[in-house]
Motif scaffolding. Structure first.
Motif, mmCIF file in Angstrom:
data_model
loop_
_atom_site.group_PDB
_atom_site.id
_atom_site.type_symbol
_atom_site.label_atom_id
_atom_site.label_comp_id
_atom_site.label_asym_id
_atom_site.label_seq_id
_atom_site.Cartn_x
_atom_site.Cartn_y
_atom_site.Cartn_z
ATOM 1 N N PHE A 151 -13.562 -4.644 -24.395
ATOM 2 C CA PHE A 151 -14.581 -5.482 -23.762
ATOM 3 C C PHE A 151 -15.233 -4.701 -22.628
ATOM 4 N N ARG A 152 -16.500 -4.356 -22.853
ATOM 5 C CA ARG A 152 -17.279 -3.635 -21.845
ATOM 6 C C ARG A 152 -16.554 -2.403 -21.300
ATOM 7 N N GLU A 184 -12.743 -11.610 -16.907
ATOM 8 C CA GLU A 184 -13.719 -10.688 -17.493
ATOM 9 C C GLU A 184 -14.937 -11.420 -18.064
ATOM 10 N N PHE A 185 -14.713 -12.568 -18.704
ATOM 11 C CA PHE A 185 -15.818 -13.287 -19.341
ATOM 12 C C PHE A 185 -16.743 -13.947 -18.315
ATOM 13 N N GLN A 486 -24.648 3.024 -24.604
ATOM 14 C CA GLN A 486 -24.571 1.567 -24.690
ATOM 15 C C GLN A 486 -24.464 1.112 -26.145
ATOM 16 N N GLN A 494 -21.050 1.132 -32.848
ATOM 17 C CA GLN A 494 -20.856 -0.099 -32.082
ATOM 18 C C GLN A 494 -19.860 -1.027 -32.771
ATOM 19 N N THR A 498 -16.931 -2.378 -30.240
ATOM 20 C CA THR A 498 -17.283 -3.582 -29.486
ATOM 21 C C THR A 498 -16.669 -4.833 -30.099
ATOM 22 N N ASN A 499 -16.191 -5.731 -29.254
ATOM 23 C CA ASN A 499 -15.698 -7.036 -29.701
ATOM 24 C C ASN A 499 -16.847 -8.044 -29.726
ATOM 25 N N SER A 501 -17.112 -10.845 -28.590
ATOM 26 C CA SER A 501 -17.284 -11.626 -27.366
ATOM 27 C C SER A 501 -18.421 -11.096 -26.495
ATOM 28 N N GLU A 502 -18.625 -9.768 -26.483
ATOM 29 C CA GLU A 502 -19.718 -9.199 -25.686
ATOM 30 C C GLU A 502 -21.065 -9.739 -26.147
ATOM 31 N N GLU A 506 -23.962 -13.169 -24.706
ATOM 32 C CA GLU A 506 -25.410 -13.074 -24.565
ATOM 33 C C GLU A 506 -26.160 -13.996 -25.510
#
Length: 531
Positions: A151-152, A184-185, A486, A494, A498-499, A501-502, A506
């Motif tokens: 996560f991030r 974190e969220f 990114q 990606q 990346t999970n 949740s990210e 958004e």
């Protein structure tokens, strides 16, 4: 939603093996049954109808109803489960490990590819039913592969000393993980939804299999996804004849080894190697290989022993204690499901392509194999920055050094590409070679040495100029590389890092519907989406 497509081979993130399969290279034709085109499915379900034991349908439905008994399910999922009694119902299946909070983003892409394919098949063959299945890898025992998600840029870990099949793991210790993700969220509607899903999945369910079933149902239940935990006595009872053959005849070892030799001769890298016996013995806290020596069977690193007759009786009495490894799991899937096609990632496709001869030996129809959708998601903000910096989608897939060099050459006011000068120099030396040939051949070596020296000098000068320009254009280059990082975190795709949740933070509830709308399972290309 604007989309762009890139051939898998041009991304440079997929092996030659899987790209050759997608290109339907003739030398791989013997490794699969039918290539996944919409037209080929008719022959596939006609063949499956002849070989599938329909008596197992009622067993499958009963097990599913038991596994869903404590879950609230959609009407569509309920209908899908009931439809499995019908001989005109077939499944499209994907499988995945029980990664914490779904793990990498491609978990979503696997299931979305599967759901979308069933929709497309129903439109083409309306007289049949097609059910999307998620096969939970609950018998896997590699906890280190699944006990975290990214996560991030941070790894969020679940620490546990439990051993054995991960589906049996109790969820102790995940309260601490919930505290971490809550911080974190952050705040907001989407953040609260993510926290609620995590809490309900991992704090209100007793084991990892149940937690994963709950979470997958929350994400995809409304689209009719059916989730199966195959670690069940009644299902393994259907697989007893195949396990007997594996234990006694040990044919998978020879079949897959022969296929591996073919692949190695083609210069292709194999994904898995078979054992003499490709079954584990499984009990609470234990999942170890079954081995045979001089007619005695045993469980590795344990005191468990059997004679041949004792082993076969134990298999009949306790089939739930026998667990297929990576070689036998696909066969188990195809024995208990009326399945037409397996949807998986590149690595999975490769090991499936190693297995067809063993399916034939066991008399089981080999499924069609479909590479799941792969996608890169960029926000409108990122897309606008890419446009301002004149970065093409294809350029993003370049390795970092090539990406920087290409960008420097593009935005520099000096031409730092010496390829034409090098070509011109080579042409001049061709004339010198001919001159030496006609006068004194002993000078050929000296001419060649001088050619190498001068070309090397030009390349060195080009590198120095590039380096100087990189320093001068440092700010612009950093903006470019920041964007690439990114979108390709850790210099990886990606989807492999990346999970979900990210993205959910958004895009919220629009995330999955938009992916379902824009990912086409039979397109055969890498998809780039702008949200």
């Amino acid at each position: 939603m604007p989309t762009d497509y890139i051939p898998f081979r041009e991304t440079n993130y997929f092996s030659d093996f899987i790209c050759d399969y997608l290109d339907q290279k003739p030398e791989l034709r013997s490794l699969y049954n039918r290539f996944p085109t919409i037209e080929n499915f008719q022959a596939q379900f006609l063949e499956k109808s002849k070989t599938f034991n329909n008596k197992g349908r009622s067993v499958l439905v009963d097990v599913l109803k038991k596994q869903y008994s404590n879950l609230e399910i959609s009407e569509l999922t309920h209908q899908q489960i009931e439809s499995l009694q019908n001989e005109k119902t077939f499944t499209i299946t994907t499988g995945h490990q029980l990664n914490l909070f779904t793990g990498p983003l491609y978990f979503l892409y696997k299931i979305i590819s599967t759901i979308n394919l069933t929709t497309q098949l129903k439109e083409t063959y309306p007289e049949y039913n097609f059910v999307p299945f998620y096969w939970m890898a609950s018998e896997d025992h590699d906890f280190e592969e699944i006990n975290y998600f990214n996560f991030r840029g941070k790894k969020i870990h679940w620490n546990s000393e439990q051993t054995g099949a991960v589906g049996h793991f109790n969820t102790d210790g995940l309260e601490a993980v919930k505290e971490v993700i809550s911080a974190e969220f952050g705040l907001g509607k989407n953040a609260e939804q993510l926290k609620e899903w995590f809490k309900e999945a991992y704090l209100n369910h007793d084991n990892l299999a149940s937690a994963t079933r709950y979470l997958a149902n929350q994400l995809f239940g409304k689209y009719g996804l059916v989730i199966l935990d195959s670690d069940h006595k009644d299902l393994k009872s259907l697989f007893i004849p195949n396990m007997q053959k594996e234990l006694i005849e040990q044919t998978a070892f020879q079949n897959v080894s022969d296929t591996n030799a073919i692949l190695e001769n083609l210069g292709l890298k194999v994904q898995v190697n078979p054992r003499e016996i490709n079954l584990f013995y499984i009990k609470e806290g234990l999942r170890e290989r079954i081995v045979e020596l001089d007619g005695e069977f045993s469980v590795l690193d344990s005191d468990i022993r059997w004679t041949k007759s004792e082993l076969l009786k134990h298999l009949t009495d306790y089939p739930e204690r026998f667990s297929p490894n990576v070689i036998m799991r696909p066969l188990y899937q195809e024995v208990i499901l009326p399945n037409l096609c397996y949807v998986g990632g590149g690595g999975e496709m490769i090991y499936w392509l190693q297995l067809k001869s063993n399916f034939e030996d066991q008399g089981v129809t080999f499924p069609m194999l479909l590479l799941r959708n792969s996608a890169l998601i960029k926000s409108k903000k990122q897309a606008n920055k890419l446009e301002k910096l004149a970065i093409a989608n294809k350029d993003l897939f370049l390795d970092r050094n090539t990406f920087i060099n290409k960008k420097v050459r593009k935005i520099s006011n000096i031409d730092i590409d010496f390829s034409e000068q090098i070509k011109s120099l080579k042409r001049q030396f061709e004339d010198l070679h001919q001159l030496a040939e006609q006068t004194d051949k002993s000078f050929l070596g000296a001419v060649k040495a001088q050619e190498i020296k001068q070309i090397k000098g030009l390349k060195h000068l080009e590198k120095r100029l590039l380096k100087a320009q990189k320093l001068r254009l440092k700010d612009q280059i950093e903006r470019c590389t920041d964007l690439q990082e990114q979108l390709f975190p850790g210099k990886s795709l990606q989807e492999r890092n990346t999970n979900f949740s990210e993205l959910y933070l958004e895009y919220g509830d629009s995330l999955i519907p938009e992916l379902l709308k824009n990912l086409s399972p039979l397109a055969g290309e890498f998809t780039i989406l702008k949200f």
